[in-house]
Write an enzyme that holds these catalytic residues in place. Structure first.
Site, PDB file in Angstrom:
ATOM      1  N   ASP A 253      37.260  33.844  39.374  1.00 54.25           N
ATOM      2  CA  ASP A 253      36.056  33.576  40.138  1.00 54.25           C
ATOM      3  C   ASP A 253      35.501  34.849  40.781  1.00 54.25           C
ATOM      4  O   ASP A 253      36.238  35.613  41.405  1.00 54.25           O
ATOM      5  CB  ASP A 253      36.382  32.542  41.233  1.00 54.25           C
ATOM      6  CG  ASP A 253      35.205  32.226  42.117  1.00 54.25           C
ATOM      7  OD1 ASP A 253      34.275  31.564  41.635  1.00 54.25           O
ATOM      8  OD2 ASP A 253      35.209  32.657  43.295  1.00 54.25           O
ATOM      9  N   GLU A 285      33.894  35.457  35.963  1.00 49.49           N
ATOM     10  CA  GLU A 285      32.584  35.299  36.589  1.00 49.49           C
ATOM     11  C   GLU A 285      32.287  36.644  37.244  1.00 49.49           C
ATOM     12  O   GLU A 285      33.037  37.089  38.108  1.00 49.49           O
ATOM     13  CB  GLU A 285      32.563  34.202  37.643  1.00 49.49           C
ATOM     14  CG  GLU A 285      31.180  34.072  38.264  1.00 49.49           C
ATOM     15  CD  GLU A 285      31.165  33.231  39.532  1.00 49.49           C
ATOM     16  OE1 GLU A 285      30.077  32.722  39.880  1.00 49.49           O
ATOM     17  OE2 GLU A 285      32.209  33.096  40.185  1.00 49.49           O
TER      18      GLU A 285
END
Length: 570
Positions: A253, A285
């Site tokens: 993330d 990400e």
């Protein structure tokens, strides 16, 4: 000597307990049944204690100031993030699919799911046969690390080694993975290594150096991954999920909030070195669109927000917040995204004061994970609306065909394939002052949106802590469930039969704008054939290029609004 985080069962009903507490003069180990004992300092901030303990023993640590804290590397908690840590046998589960080594990346079709909304690990396992039958080849679990309370959308975890008890036990997660593998499905996990949640993180009380005081993230203090104990905390956590739980991959993330490329590269290389012979897939990400990380020995792919943002603007007309940088000439941006991966490859987006991205046109198409919806862009809407409510039905079908038949890796969000109208809202389970702060902070985030510019409108934004907010986010099938399920099944069957076998080393060739909302794109596939796609999600008819290959799939009259065509050119 390099220390490991977490306890270790030694046999003969004994265990070794460890904690890194560089700020502490002393540390005590407390066992719920047999009392406490002093831990022995080992240098560099580490404390150890060996004690009589068996699987299931409840334990915690206590600082010299009297603060009781859980093990930051606890595998399971009794009583939540503030409760007792539980000693777990990491080798106790009897695997039913021990020979599973995964699937090649090119075969990946992901469905992102939230375990808490689907009935925990057991509930997700029950859904797997339907997903496999419809053509999904991987599920991606939103974060499962322990958090404060019994429900959370996933990104407020404070104990990243422990599974949230409200989802199930460690063995229940392993049983889910086992069931997936028996059906030919991979299991990925979203992990958060850039921050901790606001309630239940005790590390700062005895290991302030775990955090980088000179940096910050939008969600809290940045972690100091330049320090070896901190670096090991996260790398060993990644290895735990992949080795101990036999997961097939991880999605990291918001790595742009870590801002340490060396750490990212060291982690990826160690994972690949430690787990040879398996298909392990690592995804990022990364708002920075850093194509340097997408190299063969590092990360397989990146979530491509540019694909989502461009298509969202074209489908809905929304241009606020996320979408400001895609409001100007979104059709041209879509063409660049299809041909080259990223839209922003070094340009400065509107509303920003710094360039974003690096060139990506030379990368294989499978380095990009495309999606129309996910937890972020749906959950970060004030009212969590899905595209089934925001976009015209036929245009959404055409965009879905593009998603599932383009040579990038497709990801769908739970509920998409059944046409769900259910919102996916931001939900938490905080109490007292923190609950008030989260609720008001959430409403304040939307003060600059036209629809929520007045206080009365903001009061209608669901309270994240209300149980109804959580319950309303369950992805119920929509009124056209049979149509959507059949549509996804047909497209994914075409993908697996006609595109996946040719997908390795596919690259973009060109894309052209045909009109507002209309593009044509061409890719060279790995076997030398070409994939040609034409799409019109605009409001006016255009001329599609003349058909010249074997038709894979079409929607509508060629070039008409809400039309689509895909063909293979030998």
């Amino acid at each position: 000597m390099q220390m490991r985080w977490g306890p270790e069962l030694l046999g003969r009903d004994r265990a070794l307990f460890r904690i890194w507490a560089p700020d502490a003069a002393t540390m005590q180990l407390e066992l719920q049944v047999s009392g406490s004992m002093a831990m022995q300092p080992q240098g560099d901030g580490w404390f150890l204690a060996e004690a009589a303990a068996v699987e299931g023993t409840r334990y915690r640590f206590r600082t010299a100031e009297g603060l009781a804290v859980p093990d930051p590397a606890s595998r399971l908690q009794d009583g939540g993030a503030h409760g007792w840590s539980v000693l777990v046998n990491p080798d106790g589960y009897a695997w039913q699919e021990p020979g599973w080594n995964g699937r090649p990346w090119e075969e990946t079709v992901i469905e992102e799911v939230h375990a808490g909304l689907l009935g925990g690990f057991a509930g997700v396992a029950d859904r797997l046969p339907e997903l496999a039958e419809n053509g999904v080849t991987a599920i991606e679990l939103m974060p499962v690390g322990a958090f404060s309370g019994s429900r959370n959308w996933g990104y407020d975890g404070v104990l990243p080694y422990a599974v949230a008890a409200s989802y199930g036990s460690p063995d229940a997660l392993k049983a889910l993975v086992d069931r997936a593998h028996s059906l030919g499905l991979m299991v990925f996990l979203d992990v958060v290594y850039n921050h901790f949640g606001p309630d239940g993180n005790y590390l700062g009380a005895y290991a302030s150096g775990f955090f980088d005081r000179d940096a910050d993230t939008p969600w809290g203090e940045a972690v100091a991954v330049t320090k070896q104990p901190v670096r090991r905390f996260f790398i060993d956590n990644a290895l735990m999920w992949l080795d101990e739980y036999r997961l097939d991959g991880l999605r990291f993330d918001a790595v742009h909030a870590i801002a340490d490329d060396e750490f990212l590269d060291v982690m990826a290389r160690e994972i690949r070195q430690r787990l040879p012979g398996r298909h392990i897939h690592l995804m990022l990400e990364n708002e920075a669109n850093d194509s340097d990380r997408l190299q063969p020995d590092l990360y397989d792919a990146q979530w491509n927000d540019d694909f989502h943002n461009t298509l969202h603007v074209l489908l809905t007309g929304e241009t606020e917040a996320y979408y400001e940088g895609f409001a100007d000439d979104p059709t041209q941006k879509l063409a660049r995204c299809l041909a080259e991966g990223f839209v922003y490859q070094g340009e400065t987006p509107p509303g920003s004061d710094h360039p974003r991205g690096k060139p990506s046109g030379d990368l294989p198409t499978t380095r990009f994970i495309s999606f129309l919806q996910n937890h972020d862009q749906t959950g970060n809407r004030a009212c969590g609306e899905r595209l089934t409510l925001l976009a015209e039905h036929e245009r959404l079908r055409a965009a879905t065909a593009l998603l599932l038949l383009s040579p990038q890796i497709p990801m769908i969000f739970m509920g998409d394939s059944v046409g769900s109208h259910s919102p996916f809202l931001f939900f938490t389970d905080f109490e007292d002052e923190l609950a008030d702060a989260v609720r008001e902070g959430r409403r304040g985030e939307f003060a600059n949106f036209a629809a929520f510019s007045d206080e009365a409108a903001r009061q209608r934004i669901p309270d994240p802590n209300e149980i109804a907010t959580f319950k309303n986010s369950h992805p119920l099938p929509g009124s056209r469930v049979d149509e959507w399920r059949a549509f996804y099944g047909r497209l994914l069957s075409i993908r697996h039969d006609s595109i996946v076998p040719r997908l390795k080393n596919a690259r973009g060739l060109e894309a052209q704008v045909l009109g507002s909302g209309a593009v044509a794109a061409l890719w060279e596939l790995g076997d030398g054939a070409q994939l040609a796609i034409a799409l019109n999600i605009g409001k006016d008819a255009v001329h599609f290029p003349a058909a010249r290959g074997t038709l894979l799939f079409s929607l509508g009259d060629a070039g008409a609004p809400a039309s689509f065509r895909a063909e293979i050119v030998e």
